[in-house]
Design a protein around this motif. Structure first.
Motif, PDB file in Angstrom:
ATOM      1  N   GLY A 100     -85.135 -50.935 -63.857  1.00 53.02           N
ATOM      2  CA  GLY A 100     -85.879 -49.762 -64.328  1.00 53.02           C
ATOM      3  C   GLY A 100     -85.928 -49.628 -65.838  1.00 53.02           C
ATOM      4  N   ILE A 101     -85.404 -50.638 -66.571  1.00 50.13           N
ATOM      5  CA  ILE A 101     -85.462 -50.587 -68.032  1.00 50.13           C
ATOM      6  C   ILE A 101     -86.833 -51.085 -68.511  1.00 50.13           C
ATOM      7  N   CYS A 102     -87.422 -50.333 -69.412  1.00 48.62           N
ATOM      8  CA  CYS A 102     -88.743 -50.711 -69.949  1.00 48.62           C
ATOM      9  C   CYS A 102     -88.566 -51.770 -71.034  1.00 48.62           C
ATOM     10  N   GLU A 103     -89.037 -52.989 -70.767  1.00 48.39           N
ATOM     11  CA  GLU A 103     -88.885 -54.097 -71.712  1.00 48.39           C
ATOM     12  C   GLU A 103     -90.008 -54.110 -72.739  1.00 48.39           C
ATOM     13  N   GLU A 104     -91.226 -53.806 -72.260  1.00 49.61           N
ATOM     14  CA  GLU A 104     -92.375 -53.830 -73.169  1.00 49.61           C
ATOM     15  C   GLU A 104     -93.285 -52.664 -72.858  1.00 49.61           C
TER      16      GLU A 104
END
Ligand SMILES: Cc1cc2nc3c(=O)[nH]c(=O)nc-3n(C[C@H](O)[C@H](O)[C@H](O)COP(=O)(O)OP(=O)(O)OC[C@H]3O[C@@H](n4cnc5c(N)ncnc54)[C@H](O)[C@@H]3O)c2cc1C
Length: 334
Positions: free
Chosen positions: A257-261
């Motif tokens: 669930g981490i936003c990379e881009e």
């Protein structure tokens, strides 16, 4: 009246542009230029119709480690291309929401990104030409005044304005910007490329990074990681109309669930595609859910000097469109 040419190759078209300079105009689908000619917002002495260069300029497919789109690709063909739909859905959705089926079947990608700014005091076709001619010439018509300045309006820029309040009207450019697309330009001095996001330069810098002797000959989209998702949302008054505000959003999220881009570009609110940097920064590298999104957009455009209810509504609509775009990206992630 104008003199009309139908060059057989891009090189021949460029030579004609080199010969006639500012007095010549490229004609592609004509859905914009011919309206501008009627509105007396353009009066070319030489028209260079590039349709006969179709074989050279309408490629739609993979090439040189990217996906290439020729400037003569019809918006309808871009909308229908399965690879675009699957990998660059914001571009598919932007094309789908332009004008009507009839317009998309005539209109080209090159014409869309090279279109002129839109303003009711300059070239919007539904405004009485007589009313416009009774006004002093504005900046866009070579004068020294902006009739939209100081007015409370839904249809003009909110930010980034120097002298002309017309906003970026190209849906395709806003969508291409969010994918870091590049634009290939050819002129008598050779080939160069510019980022889609800096192709429109604003009224003080001549509006576009395109010389009068130059032709747009291609657009390249970089390949993206498979987990990338994108959407294009547009708020307009009429189904066939230009955007009052639009959002192109691209996101890549990790499984945790981490936003990379994240890339967010807005159309209709500035003279160029406007990057929502503060919202991107608030979300990048973080666990994203509804709460984080609502929090990130709540103060967006807070510094804008609104002059009445129309502009206040436009700011609120921009925030809600941004929020909805990101919520849709979350849904698409599944
Ligand atoms: C009713 C209506 C609704 C519309 N709705 C929308 C909308 O919702 N969103 C939107 O973005 N647009 C909209 N448009 C504007 C227009 O139709 C599109 O932008 C269209 O894509 C323009 O493409 P064209 O091929 O017809 O361009 P043309 O009219 O042929 O050319 C437009 C401009 O681009 C230049 N040009 C064209 N190709 C090149 C090239 N390869 N290199 C350099 N210069 C070039 C021309 O010289 C001209 O200045 C609308 C137009 C109408 C009439």
């Amino acid at each position: 009246m104008f003199e009309y040419f139908e060059p057989e190759s891009a090189q021949e078209a460029i030579s004609l542009l080199g010969r006639y300079g500012e007095e010549a105009k490229i004609l592609a689908g004509g859905t914009e230029l011919l309206v501008n000619v009627r509105q007396k917002a353009a009066s070319p002495k030489y028209l260079v119709n590039i349709k006969k260069t179709k074989e050279q300029l309408s490629l739609l497919g993979e090439k040189d480690e990217g996906f290439r789109l020729g400037p003569l690709c019809l918006l309808h063909d871009i909308e229908q291309e399965p690879y675009i739909k699957r990998n660059y859905s914001a571009i598919h959705e932007a094309a789908h929401q332009i004008g009507s089926f009839q317009i998309r079947n005539m209109a080209t990608l090159g014409g869309n990104i090279c279109q002129d700014r839109k303003c009711v005091y300059y070239n919007q076709s539904h405004v009485d030409l007589f009313m416009r001619q009774s006004l002093m010439d504005c900046w866009a018509r070579g004068g020294k005044v902006c009739h939209a300045a100081g007015k409370d309006s839904l249809f003009h820029s909110l930010v980034g304005v120097e002298k002309c309040w017309a906003s970026c009207s190209s849906d395709m450019l806003t969508a291409l910007s969010c994918f870091d697309a590049t634009i290939e330009i050819r002129g008598k001095n050779g080939v160069r490329t510019v980022q889609a996001s800096s192709f429109w330069t604003g009224p003080d810098a001549g509006n576009k990074d395109l010389g009068s002797d130059e032709l747009v000959t291609g657009v390249k989209l970089p390949h993206l990681p498979e987990e990338t998702r994108s959407v294009y949302l547009k708020y307009k008054k009429d189904p066939k109309d230009f955007a009052i505000v639009s959002v192109a959003a691209r996101m890549r999220m990790e499984k945790n669930g981490i936003c990379e881009e994240m890339a967010l570009y807005l159309g209709g609110i500035a003279p160029v595609p406007y990057r929502a940097v503060s919202v991107e920064e608030a979300l990048k590298g973080k666990q994203i859910g509804t709460e984080a999104i609502v929090d990130a957009v709540k103060d967006f455009l807070e510094e804008t000097k609104t002059r009445g209810p129309a502009m206040e509504f436009k700011v609120a609509r921009t925030r809600s469109l941004l929020k909805n775009a990101m919520l849709r990206l979350l849904e698409l992630r599944g």
